[in-house]
Design a protein around this motif. Sequence first.
Motif, short mmCIF file in Angstrom:
data_model
loop_
_atom_site.label_atom_id
_atom_site.label_comp_id
_atom_site.label_asym_id
_atom_site.label_seq_id
_atom_site.Cartn_x
_atom_site.Cartn_y
_atom_site.Cartn_z
N LEU A 29 0.83 -1.21 0.00
CA LEU A 29 0.00 0.00 0.00
C LEU A 29 0.87 1.26 0.00
O LEU A 29 0.68 2.17 -0.81
CB LEU A 29 -0.90 -0.01 1.25
CG LEU A 29 -1.82 1.19 1.47
CD1 LEU A 29 -3.06 1.05 0.60
CD2 LEU A 29 -2.23 1.31 2.93
N LYS A 30 1.84 1.27 0.91
CA LYS A 30 2.68 2.46 1.04
C LYS A 30 3.54 2.68 -0.20
O LYS A 30 3.75 3.82 -0.63
CB LYS A 30 3.56 2.33 2.29
CG LYS A 30 2.77 2.46 3.59
CD LYS A 30 3.70 2.28 4.78
CE LYS A 30 2.97 2.46 6.10
NZ LYS A 30 3.83 2.07 7.24
N ARG A 31 4.02 1.58 -0.75
CA ARG A 31 4.85 1.69 -1.95
C ARG A 31 4.02 2.26 -3.11
O ARG A 31 4.47 3.11 -3.87
CB ARG A 31 5.39 0.31 -2.30
CG ARG A 31 6.43 0.33 -3.40
CD ARG A 31 7.07 -1.05 -3.52
NE ARG A 31 7.64 -1.26 -4.84
CZ ARG A 31 7.68 -2.45 -5.45
NH1 ARG A 31 7.15 -3.51 -4.86
NH2 ARG A 31 8.23 -2.56 -6.63
N LEU A 32 2.80 1.78 -3.19
CA LEU A 32 1.90 2.29 -4.24
C LEU A 32 1.67 3.78 -4.06
O LEU A 32 1.71 4.55 -5.03
CB LEU A 32 0.57 1.54 -4.20
CG LEU A 32 -0.46 2.04 -5.22
CD1 LEU A 32 -0.10 1.56 -6.62
CD2 LEU A 32 -1.86 1.59 -4.86
N ALA A 33 1.44 4.19 -2.82
CA ALA A 33 1.20 5.60 -2.55
C ALA A 33 2.41 6.43 -2.97
O ALA A 33 2.26 7.51 -3.57
CB ALA A 33 0.91 5.80 -1.07
N GLU A 34 3.60 5.92 -2.70
CA GLU A 34 4.82 6.64 -3.11
C GLU A 34 4.88 6.78 -4.63
O GLU A 34 5.25 7.84 -5.15
CB GLU A 34 6.07 5.88 -2.62
CG GLU A 34 6.32 6.02 -1.12
CD GLU A 34 7.32 4.97 -0.61
OE1 GLU A 34 7.41 4.82 0.62
OE2 GLU A 34 7.98 4.31 -1.45
N LEU A 35 4.51 5.72 -5.32
CA LEU A 35 4.56 5.75 -6.78
C LEU A 35 3.56 6.75 -7.35
O LEU A 35 3.88 7.53 -8.24
CB LEU A 35 4.27 4.35 -7.35
CG LEU A 35 5.37 3.30 -7.11
CD1 LEU A 35 4.85 1.90 -7.41
CD2 LEU A 35 6.61 3.62 -7.96
N VAL A 36 2.34 6.72 -6.84
CA VAL A 36 1.32 7.64 -7.34
C VAL A 36 1.75 9.08 -7.08
O VAL A 36 1.62 9.95 -7.94
CB VAL A 36 -0.06 7.34 -6.71
CG1 VAL A 36 -1.08 8.41 -7.08
CG2 VAL A 36 -0.55 5.96 -7.14
N ALA A 37 2.28 9.31 -5.89
CA ALA A 37 2.76 10.65 -5.55
C ALA A 37 3.93 11.04 -6.46
O ALA A 37 4.00 12.17 -6.95
CB ALA A 37 3.16 10.71 -4.08
N ALA A 38 4.84 10.09 -6.69
CA ALA A 38 5.98 10.36 -7.57
C ALA A 38 5.50 10.68 -8.98
O ALA A 38 6.13 11.44 -9.72
CB ALA A 38 6.92 9.16 -7.59
N GLY A 39 4.35 10.11 -9.36
CA GLY A 39 3.77 10.37 -10.68
C GLY A 39 3.05 11.71 -10.73
O GLY A 39 2.49 12.07 -11.77
#
Lengths: 333, 333
Positions: free
Chosen positions: A176-186
């Motif tokens: 979940l947290k990794r996904l959140a980082e990716l979306v934010a990075a995007g």
Amino acid sequence: MTRVLIFGTGSIGSVYAYILDRAGCSVICICRSNYDVVATNGFTINSAIFGQNLTVRPHVVKSVEDAATYAQEQGQDFDYIIVSSKAFPNATPSTASVIAPAVGKSTAILLIQNGIAIEEEYATAFPANSIISAVTYVPATQTAPGLVTMGALDGLEIGTYPAEPLDSAMPAVTALKRLAELVAAGGATVTCYPDVQVRRWRKMIVNATWNPTCALAHQSDVQFMDASPQSIEFIWDAMLEVVAVAQALGYVDVTVKDAEQQLDRAKGRIGTKGIEFSMLADVKGERPMEVEAIVGNAVRLAKEKSVSTPYLSALYVLSKGLDTGIMHRAANI
Amino acid sequence: MTRVLIFGTGSIGSVYAYILDRAGCSVICICRSNYDVVATNGFTINSAIFGQNLTVRPHVVKSVEDAATYAQEQGQDFDYIIVSSKAFPNATPSTASVIAPAVGKSTAILLIQNGIAIEEEYATAFPANSIISAVTYVPATQTAPGLVTMGALDGLEIGTYPAEPLDSAMPAVTALKRLAELVAAGGATVTCYPDVQVRRWRKMIVNATWNPTCALAHQSDVQFMDASPQSIEFIWDAMLEVVAVAQALGYVDVTVKDAEQQLDRAKGRIGTKGIEFSMLADVKGERPMEVEAIVGNAVRLAKEKSVSTPYLSALYVLSKGLDTGIMHRAANI
């Protein structure tokens, strides 16, 4: 490099293909009706937030099987499968069984779908995989194959299924947290919740009421409010039914105040054309509606908790009838 | 010779033109879209009861004004005006004001129309005239201009408005009885009631429930029952709401048993195509629906009597929305 497979490359799937591509992910899309266009030109996105005429060129395949073969060739499972197709719980075959060939041992499944109680079939089918449930308010439409218009609202609300505290060491929370980082990075907005069901129910206040109402009345929300002095009272009472069901299920943070905010938003649109909800678009296009995910499951949960929901029940049976007719006509029954 | 003017020469008007012509009446019909055909060939009626390929050639006029002129030329008022158009209470102009030029001092007005509480605007407009309210279950359709198909059910239920004992010497009762004699002389079935509102409410059990439901779900009754396990329960509860409103208004002879009979009739149709109710036909043809007469007035009366009718209320606002959209599209709004 994080590898993301997107199943359901309508408007929402395309937008997150763009965002995750921008985050440096390897994005693979399963395309059907838009395959030729997307394989050739990628997706073109006109976004009020991210900019106009944006292009993303994911790797495109025609089927889950092709996606699975691709993953095998690359020697690596997908880290995430995003299911952003319409939610048809209890469909035959189930969407869970359809995506199964592409679900690896460590693949996390992200469900960006409308409705309530849509996760269990994935949790049952993939008990060892992380399930992430997501709510989005992104207003996007695929106006032509591969061409997506996105309005001025961004935001993904995510949480594990079942709910887990955000400080848990469970693999699902890590995913979940990794996904959140990716979306934010995007470059997009994302928020993690320990229990995203509260967010789902909050969206249901709008979705379970306006969506079937507008589909049945064949009107936008503003047109419906204008049709009768009783319209707003009806929507309001239906919204209160949603709140009552959520609270009976223990989601006490879903409140009458949330319903007030949603009703005020709708009233604020009076004078405009209003919103054409997805179910009305489906009715006009003679496409299956998300009746069970958006209304049926709410009515069933209400019954389990002995909450009286006459308006939701009426909306359910009527929109179920409308949807059944659409499916019968499609099947030439 | 009894002189009868028919306003609203759809299927029901045509059938009673045939019956009253056969009874020896002078029948004058106001025709609009079917004027040319009917003026040339009369009405052709194919009836499962009266026979096939029946013809009636009434005197045909194009407007109420022409009918009034005709009456003047003949030196005699119409004895009856039959209003068999669709019921649109509170329409502008009102149907009462439209027919006014043809209403003579001694003209009795017979309303063969669906719904409830549809008589008052005529009683107000013509306080000195006899008003007769009628319920019919005759299943008839005008399949082409002037061409009418009638199913295997006959029957007209009539009573004065306001209600009067059948042994009263009031002119309205005299007009009622004379009309009954004429319909019977024409070979059709007719029954006089001291208070025909009981019969109206009994028909409302079917009409206020199935009619908007099928219009909204875009299905026949049988298709709707088949669409969801909750369908029959929904219709049943809506029927009970109609019974509750009728009883609250003092029509205690409208009972749960009546609702049971109506539900059993519908269930008995399972396995057939089912009935396409008039409102669904209107939706398909983008024609105005009788929402106010059939559902709106029932909901308003329920509110006056503090009877809870959530299903009827839902059916009302939703079908009102649907109808408003139809009218806006017709007016190019």
